[in-house]
Design an enzyme around this catalytic site. Structure first.
Site, PDB file in Angstrom:
ATOM      1  N   HIS A 121      39.266   1.104  75.927  1.00 40.52           N
ATOM      2  CA  HIS A 121      38.427  -0.094  75.861  1.00 40.52           C
ATOM      3  C   HIS A 121      36.943   0.246  75.763  1.00 40.52           C
ATOM      4  O   HIS A 121      36.468   1.216  76.346  1.00 40.52           O
ATOM      5  CB  HIS A 121      38.682  -0.992  77.072  1.00 40.52           C
ATOM      6  CG  HIS A 121      38.387  -0.338  78.397  1.00 40.52           C
ATOM      7  ND1 HIS A 121      37.127  -0.300  78.948  1.00 40.52           N
ATOM      8  CD2 HIS A 121      39.197   0.299  79.264  1.00 40.52           C
ATOM      9  CE1 HIS A 121      37.173   0.320  80.116  1.00 40.52           C
ATOM     10  NE2 HIS A 121      38.409   0.702  80.326  1.00 40.52           N
ATOM     11  N   ASP A 122      36.226  -0.539  74.994  1.00 44.40           N
ATOM     12  CA  ASP A 122      34.772  -0.452  74.851  1.00 44.40           C
ATOM     13  C   ASP A 122      34.296   0.830  74.181  1.00 44.40           C
ATOM     14  O   ASP A 122      33.116   1.175  74.270  1.00 44.40           O
ATOM     15  CB  ASP A 122      34.079  -0.613  76.216  1.00 44.40           C
ATOM     16  CG  ASP A 122      34.472  -1.909  76.900  1.00 44.40           C
ATOM     17  OD1 ASP A 122      34.103  -2.975  76.379  1.00 44.40           O
ATOM     18  OD2 ASP A 122      35.156  -1.862  77.938  1.00 44.40           O
ATOM     19  N   GLY A 139      37.663   4.868  78.466  1.00 50.92           N
ATOM     20  CA  GLY A 139      36.813   3.724  78.186  1.00 50.92           C
ATOM     21  C   GLY A 139      35.349   4.099  78.010  1.00 50.92           C
ATOM     22  O   GLY A 139      34.874   5.092  78.562  1.00 50.92           O
TER      23      GLY A 139
END
Length: 266
Positions: A121-122, A139
């Site tokens: 994520h991100d 992440g």
């Protein structure tokens, strides 16, 4: 003309571009957008608010856009954006962003993500990036253009890997990797510059020589701090774009730590 296998499940709301091919047993969620000529070979699952750029080809059992592996995630409507002309191989996973990380995971163009790779994520992944088999990004990782990450390697959260760097197989990356750097080891140590990559990408000879000189000044020098040596190299090689890219990367922020060469005796 679209080619959709009768066993595929395309939920209402999904947006499909021209000449999309969707093979057997694929699932496409209601907030997914597939660009022109995207191909899902078979058994591909695409969920969440995910957009996939034109001509990207996704192989069996890849899973894109499912909820991020973050315990703070509470079902927010965050994004996964994948660019054009990518190849995403078997069992690869990519997750959307989180509210705390900006809300978007972004993958650039013309990448190759081999079997079992993971983009957390991100993450922000540039163009022309290669992740070999089972390479993983935690992440909030930033991977700049033309990076190669070897098989079974991992980059921990919040780290950056600079443009044209190469990471050897079975390497754990704990600190930022400079642009053009070459790192390897169970805990990544800088092993020099990615000279093969620079030559393959037709960097001028004088640019490569300048990078080698700046590298030695920064990482083999004994006077001053790493930061002060990077500042001095930036000034000394002001006319060379590659050196400016490397040193600017190092001087971006006061609290960054970097992969450095292994010291004698280590």
């Amino acid at each position: 003309m679209q080619q959709i296998h009768p066993t595929a499940v395309i939920e209402d709301g999904a947006v499909l571009g021209k000449n999309v091919k969707i093979g057997p047993f694929c699932m496409v969620g209601p907030k997914v957008t597939l660009g022109d000529e995207v191909e899902l070979v078979s058994h591909v699952v695409i969920a969440g608010r995910t957009s996939i750029g034109a001509r990207t080809k996704i192989f069996p059992f890849a899973c894109l856009g499912q909820a991020p592996q973050d315990q703070k995630y509470a079902g927010e409507d965050t994004l996964l954006e994948i660019g054009v002309d990518n190849k995403i191989r078997e069992h690869a996973t990519m997750h959307p962003g989180t509210v705390g990380g900006g809300g978007v995971t972004r993958v650039g163009n013309n990448g190759l993500f081999m079997a079992g790779t993971h983009v957390g994520h991100d993450c922000l992944v540039g163009d022309n990036v290669i992740l070999a088999n089972n390479a993983t990004l935690a992440g909030h990782v930033e991977i700049q253009d033309f990076v190669i990450i070897g098989g079974l390697s991992a980059v921990i959260q919040w780290r950056r890997v600079g443009a044209h760097a190469i990471i050897g197989g079975l390497t754990g990356v704990e600190f930022d990797v400079i642009p053009y750097g070459s790192v390897l080891g169970d805990r990544a140590r800088l092993a020099g510059l990615n000279l093969i990559g620079l030559k393959r990408r037709n960097f001028p000879r004088d640019e490569i020589h300048a990078l080698r000189g700046a590298y030695k000044a920064v990482f083999n020098g004994e006077e001053g701090t790493l930061r002060s040596r990077a500042e001095a190299a930036q000034e000394q090689y002001a006319q060379f774009n590659g050196v400016q890219t490397m040193t600017s990367f190092m001087l971006d922020g006061e609290d960054r730590r970097f992969c450095t060469p292994r010291k004698t005796g280590e």
